[in-house]
Design an enzyme around this catalytic site. Sequence first.
Site, PDB file in Angstrom:
ATOM      1  N   GLN A   1      27.508  39.022  28.648  1.00 56.98           N
ATOM      2  CA  GLN A   1      28.403  38.026  29.247  1.00 56.98           C
ATOM      3  C   GLN A   1      27.665  36.757  29.672  1.00 56.98           C
ATOM      4  O   GLN A   1      28.295  35.725  29.875  1.00 56.98           O
ATOM      5  CB  GLN A   1      29.148  38.645  30.432  1.00 56.98           C
TER       6      GLN A   1
ATOM      7  N   HIS B   1      25.746  48.058  29.550  1.00 53.84           N
ATOM      8  CA  HIS B   1      26.979  47.452  30.074  1.00 53.84           C
ATOM      9  C   HIS B   1      27.843  47.051  28.877  1.00 53.84           C
ATOM     10  O   HIS B   1      27.805  45.904  28.411  1.00 53.84           O
ATOM     11  CB  HIS B   1      26.640  46.250  30.956  1.00 53.84           C
TER      12      HIS B   1
ATOM     13  N   ASN C   1      27.882  51.444  32.496  1.00 50.54           N
ATOM     14  CA  ASN C   1      28.909  50.740  33.249  1.00 50.54           C
ATOM     15  C   ASN C   1      30.312  51.141  32.815  1.00 50.54           C
ATOM     16  O   ASN C   1      30.656  51.039  31.627  1.00 50.54           O
ATOM     17  CB  ASN C   1      28.733  49.228  33.020  1.00 50.54           C
ATOM     18  N   GLU C   2      31.088  51.595  33.763  1.00 54.37           N
ATOM     19  CA  GLU C   2      32.516  51.850  33.568  1.00 54.37           C
ATOM     20  C   GLU C   2      32.861  52.702  32.339  1.00 54.37           C
ATOM     21  O   GLU C   2      33.603  52.261  31.459  1.00 54.37           O
ATOM     22  CB  GLU C   2      33.283  50.525  33.514  1.00 54.37           C
TER      23      GLU C   2
HETATM   24  C1  BGC Z   1      33.273  44.791  33.961  1.00 52.13           C
HETATM   25  C2  BGC Z   1      32.801  43.365  33.761  1.00 52.13           C
HETATM   26  C3  BGC Z   1      34.008  42.451  33.709  1.00 52.13           C
HETATM   27  C4  BGC Z   1      34.738  42.543  35.018  1.00 52.13           C
HETATM   28  C5  BGC Z   1      35.917  41.600  35.186  1.00 52.13           C
HETATM   29  C6  BGC Z   1      34.462  44.956  34.850  1.00 52.13           C
HETATM   30  O1  BGC Z   1      35.386  45.761  34.200  1.00 52.13           O
HETATM   31  O2  BGC Z   1      32.219  45.626  34.290  1.00 52.13           O
HETATM   32  O3  BGC Z   1      32.037  43.317  32.611  1.00 52.13           O
HETATM   33  O4  BGC Z   1      33.683  41.152  33.385  1.00 52.13           O
HETATM   34  O5  BGC Z   1      35.203  43.854  35.196  1.00 52.13           O
HETATM   35  O6  BGC Z   1      36.917  41.860  34.283  1.00 52.13           O
END
Ligand code: BGC
Length: 428
Positions: free
Chosen positions: A31, A125, A169-170
Site C-alpha cells: 500500500q 500483509h 494480517n487479517e
Molecule cells: C487492512 C488494510 C486496509 C484497511 C482499511 C484492513 O482491512 O489490513 O490493509 O487498508 O483495513 O481498509
Amino acid sequence: MTAPASSPVPAAPTTPFPEGFLWGTATASHQVEGGNVNNDVWLYEHVPGTMYAESSGDACDHYTRYREDIALLASLGLNSYRFSLEWSRIEPAEGEFSAVAIAHYRDMLRACREHGLTPIVTYHHFTSPQWLIARGGWEDAGTPALFARYCRRVTQELGDLFDIACTMNEPNLAILLGEMGMCEREPAQRFGNPTWEGAARALGTTADKVAGFQLSATPQAYEIKCAAHKAAVQAIKAVKPDMQVGWTLANSDFHAAPGGEERVARMNEENNLRYLRVSEGDDFVGLQTYNRTVLGPDGPVPPEEGAVLNQGGEEIWPWAIGAVVRQAWDAVKMPIYVTENGLNTGDDTQRVDFLRTAIGEVGAAIADGVDVRGYMCWSAMDNFEWIFGYGPKFGIIAVDRDTQARTPKPSAHILGEIAQSNGAVLNR
Ligand code: BGC
C-alpha cells in the site's frame, strides 16, 4: 453519531494507559512502497477487466522515502511503527532470497530504532509472491511450509532488530467480505470473474486455483491460513524464542437488526471467535476494527437514514474497537494490541473525533482490566486502498500524488499529543 449507552466515552481525570503503551501508526508494504511488481496483487491490478480501480504504481514511494517517513512519525511524538515485509521482494523466486531486500528492511528497522519507534513487524500483509499463487496459493497444502521457511529466514536475518512479530494480517477479512457478497466462498465460484481468469492465464493455471490471501473465503483457505500461522509461530520461535508473536484479526462488532440475531451469532463464531481460539498459546492477538456490522435475517443492512458515513458509505462507528477488544478478552484473556483502527474520510475533523472516541473506548476497556498494550492508527499516510485505489483517505499524513510531498494533518498532531501524554490529553 451518538455514543451507545453500553459503551460511554470514559470520563476524566486519570489515564488508564499503562507505562510503555505503544502508540503508533500502521502501513503495509504493497500500500505504500511502490513498484511491487512481483506480487499477486500487482498482477490482479493489471489484468484486463480487473476489479481494481487503478494500479498501485509508485504508491507512496515509501521504499525510497522510509527514512524521512520514520523521522516524521517520530517527530509527531509517536513511539511505535507497524509495517510489513514484502515476501515477493525477499523471496522473488521460490527458494531464492534477496540479500538486497533483506538489507533494505534491516535499514528500516535501524531507522525505527534510531528514532525511538518500537517496530511491530508483519511478515505477510495480503500480498504473496506470484510464484506462490501459481502453485495454488492459500488453498495449497504446501503453503504452510513455504510460509514457515520464509518466516524462519526473515527472523534469522532481521530478528535481532525487533521483538514484536505478526505472522499474517487479517486471515478472516475474507469471511467478513464473503458475508457482504464481496468474495467467493468456493473455489469454483472464481470461474468467470475477469480478475481471476486474467491472473490464471498469466500464471498458467485455472481461475478456481487463484487463491490470493485477502479475498479467499473458502473453507480450504481457512485451514491453510491457520496451519500457516501455526507453522510460522513455530519457525519464528525456533530462531528467537523470546520474540512476541501473534497474528492480526479483522474482528467486527456485530449488531443485530430485528431478526438478525442468529446471523450475528454465526458471524461472531465464524469471523471472530474461532480465530481467537486459534490464537490461544500465542503471545498476543492483534485486533483491527473500523466500524460495526449490522446484520438482519438476510445479511448486512444499510445504515439508517441520516447516519454519518465514511468514504466507503459505511456508518462511522468509533465505539466498535472497544466492543471487539472486550469480546476478545472475554474469550481468550490474552494480551492485545490494537494493530489497526481508523477512518476513511476527506474531513480530518471527523478523524480527530473518531480517534478520540475510539482511543477513549480502548482506555475504558483497559480501566476495566483488559490487557491492551498498544494502539496503531491506520494509517500513517494516505495510501493504496486495494480495489478502491487511491480514493479513500485513511492517513494522518496527506501525500501529494504528483510530488509525493507529505503534509501531516491536524489528526497527526493530535495523535502525537495523545501519545506524548500517554492518553492524558483525552481527559481535557
Ligand atoms: C487492512 C488494510 C486496509 C484497511 C482499511 C484492513 O482491512 O489490513 O490493509 O487498508 O483495513 O481498509
